[in-house]
Scaffold this motif. Structure first.
Motif, PDB file in Angstrom:
ATOM      1  N   ILE A  51       5.214 118.408  16.973  1.00 36.51           N
ATOM      2  CA  ILE A  51       6.295 119.112  16.297  1.00 36.51           C
ATOM      3  C   ILE A  51       6.753 118.276  15.116  1.00 36.51           C
ATOM      4  CG2 ILE A  51       8.635 120.025  16.516  1.00 36.51           C
ATOM      5  CD1 ILE A  51       8.051 120.400  19.520  1.00 36.51           C
ATOM      6  N   THR A  52       6.731 118.881  13.935  1.00 32.70           N
ATOM      7  CA  THR A  52       7.118 118.144  12.736  1.00 32.70           C
ATOM      8  C   THR A  52       8.429 118.639  12.143  1.00 32.70           C
ATOM      9  OG1 THR A  52       5.794 119.644  11.390  1.00 32.70           O
ATOM     10  CG2 THR A  52       4.738 117.597  12.111  1.00 32.70           C
ATOM     11  N   GLY A  53       8.846 119.854  12.442  1.00 32.54           N
ATOM     12  CA  GLY A  53      10.082 120.403  11.880  1.00 32.54           C
ATOM     13  C   GLY A  53      11.230 120.323  12.865  1.00 32.54           C
ATOM     14  N   SER A  54      12.132 121.271  12.750  1.00 38.45           N
ATOM     15  CA  SER A  54      13.311 121.336  13.610  1.00 38.45           C
ATOM     16  C   SER A  54      12.914 121.686  15.036  1.00 38.45           C
ATOM     17  CB  SER A  54      14.269 122.398  13.064  1.00 38.45           C
ATOM     18  OG  SER A  54      15.202 122.793  14.028  1.00 38.45           O
ATOM     19  N   LEU A  55      13.351 120.888  15.993  1.00 37.07           N
ATOM     20  CA  LEU A  55      13.045 121.143  17.399  1.00 37.07           C
ATOM     21  C   LEU A  55      13.662 122.467  17.843  1.00 37.07           C
ATOM     22  CD1 LEU A  55      11.855 120.299  20.123  1.00 37.07           C
ATOM     23  CD2 LEU A  55      13.956 119.016  20.550  1.00 37.07           C
ATOM     24  N   ARG A  56      14.894 122.728  17.406  1.00 36.25           N
ATOM     25  CA  ARG A  56      15.563 123.967  17.817  1.00 36.25           C
ATOM     26  C   ARG A  56      14.803 125.181  17.290  1.00 36.25           C
ATOM     27  NH1 ARG A  56      21.827 125.163  18.589  1.00 36.25           N
ATOM     28  NH2 ARG A  56      21.414 123.533  20.083  1.00 36.25           N
ATOM     29  N   SER A  57      14.363 125.150  16.061  1.00 35.96           N
ATOM     30  CA  SER A  57      13.589 126.267  15.501  1.00 35.96           C
ATOM     31  C   SER A  57      12.319 126.483  16.326  1.00 35.96           C
ATOM     32  CB  SER A  57      13.196 125.987  14.056  1.00 35.96           C
ATOM     33  OG  SER A  57      14.329 125.869  13.265  1.00 35.96           O
ATOM     34  N   TYR A  58      11.660 125.374  16.649  1.00 31.34           N
ATOM     35  CA  TYR A  58      10.431 125.455  17.432  1.00 31.34           C
ATOM     36  C   TYR A  58      10.718 126.041  18.817  1.00 31.34           C
ATOM     37  CZ  TYR A  58       5.779 124.115  19.033  1.00 31.34           C
ATOM     38  OH  TYR A  58       4.497 124.144  19.513  1.00 31.34           O
ATOM     39  N   LEU A  59      11.842 125.651  19.422  1.00 32.18           N
ATOM     40  CA  LEU A  59      12.229 126.195  20.727  1.00 32.18           C
ATOM     41  C   LEU A  59      12.445 127.701  20.651  1.00 32.18           C
ATOM     42  CD1 LEU A  59      14.717 123.456  21.934  1.00 32.18           C
ATOM     43  CD2 LEU A  59      12.778 124.294  23.265  1.00 32.18           C
ATOM     44  N   PHE A  60      13.175 128.155  19.647  1.00 31.19           N
ATOM     45  CA  PHE A  60      13.453 129.585  19.534  1.00 31.19           C
ATOM     46  C   PHE A  60      12.188 130.386  19.256  1.00 31.19           C
ATOM     47  CE2 PHE A  60      17.857 128.129  18.886  1.00 31.19           C
ATOM     48  CZ  PHE A  60      18.497 128.965  19.784  1.00 31.19           C
ATOM     49  N   ARG A  61      11.308 129.853  18.413  1.00 30.99           N
ATOM     50  CA  ARG A  61      10.046 130.566  18.150  1.00 30.99           C
ATOM     51  C   ARG A  61       9.188 130.607  19.414  1.00 30.99           C
ATOM     52  NH1 ARG A  61      10.240 127.763  13.254  1.00 30.99           N
ATOM     53  NH2 ARG A  61       8.690 126.287  13.973  1.00 30.99           N
TER      54      ARG A  61
END
Length: 165
Positions: A51-61
Motif C-alpha cells: 500500500i503506497t497511498g492512504s490506508l483509509r482510502s485503500y480500506l474503503f475501496r
C-alpha cells in the motif's frame, strides 16, 4: 504469514468505526457488516507492504470490493426458502456513490479551514461567488482565489489518496 495482532488491532482502532459506518450504509445487516469489516481488514493487512497511498482510502475501496463480491455470490446462489422476503443487496452504483462521498469528506477534511469553507459554500451549498463572499465575510476576489487554490489542493489530496476521478 503469521497474523500480527498488534497491526490488525491498530487498523481496527484507527479505522474500524468509520469503516463499519460505511459498510452499514450499504447493508442493513449488522452481522454481515461485521463480516465485511473483518474480511476487509484482514485483506488490507495481507497487502499492507504494497500500500503506497492512504490506508483509509485503500480500506474503503477494499470494503467496496468485498460488498460487491458478496452481492455477486448471493446472486449466483439458489434462493433459500423465505429469502424472497429479505431486502435486495446494494447495487454497485450505490456502493460507489457512498464510497465517493466518504473519500471526498476525508479529502475535504485535509484541506485548510479557509479552503474547505469556500469549496463547501460554492459546490455544496451552491452559493454564487457574491453570496459566498457575504456568507464568509471576505471579498469576492478572495473567494475566487481560495476556490482556485482549494481545487488544486483537493486534486493533490485525491491523487495522494489514489482516488480515481
Amino acid at each position: 504469514m503469521p497474523l500480527d495482532e498488534d497491526v490488525v488491532a491498530a487498523i481496527y482502532r484507527d479505522h474500524g468505526t468509520a469503516l463499519k459506518r460505511f459498510v452499514l450504509s450499504c447493508t442493513s445487516d449488522a452481522h454481515q457488516a461485521d463480516d465485511v469489516v473483518q474480511e476487509t481488514i484482514l485483506k488490507v493487512w495481507q497487502h499492507a507492504p504494497q500500500i503506497t497511498g492512504s490506508l483509509r482510502s485503500y480500506l474503503f475501496r477494499t470494503a467496496r470490493n468485498v460488498i460487491i463480491d458478496n452481492y455477486r455470490k448471493s446472486q449466483r446462489r439458489p434462493s433459500e426458502s423465505g429469502e424472497q422476503d429479505l431486502p435486495d443487496h446494494p447495487a454497485t452504483e450505490r456502493v460507489d456513490e457512498l464510497l465517493n462521498r466518504v473519500l471526498m469528506e476525508e479529502a475535504l477534511l485535509r484541506l485548510s479551514r479557509e479552503h474547505r469553507q469556500v469549496l463547501v459554500a460554492l459546490h455544496y451549498q451552491r452559493f454564487t461567488v457574491s453570496e459566498a463572499a457575504l456568507q464568509l465575510n471576505i471579498p469576492a476576489g478572495t473567494v475566487k482565489s481560495r476556490a482556485f487554490y482549494a481545487v488544486k489542493a483537493l486534486r493533490t489530496i485525491l491523487d495522494e489518496m489514489e482516488v480515481e476521478r
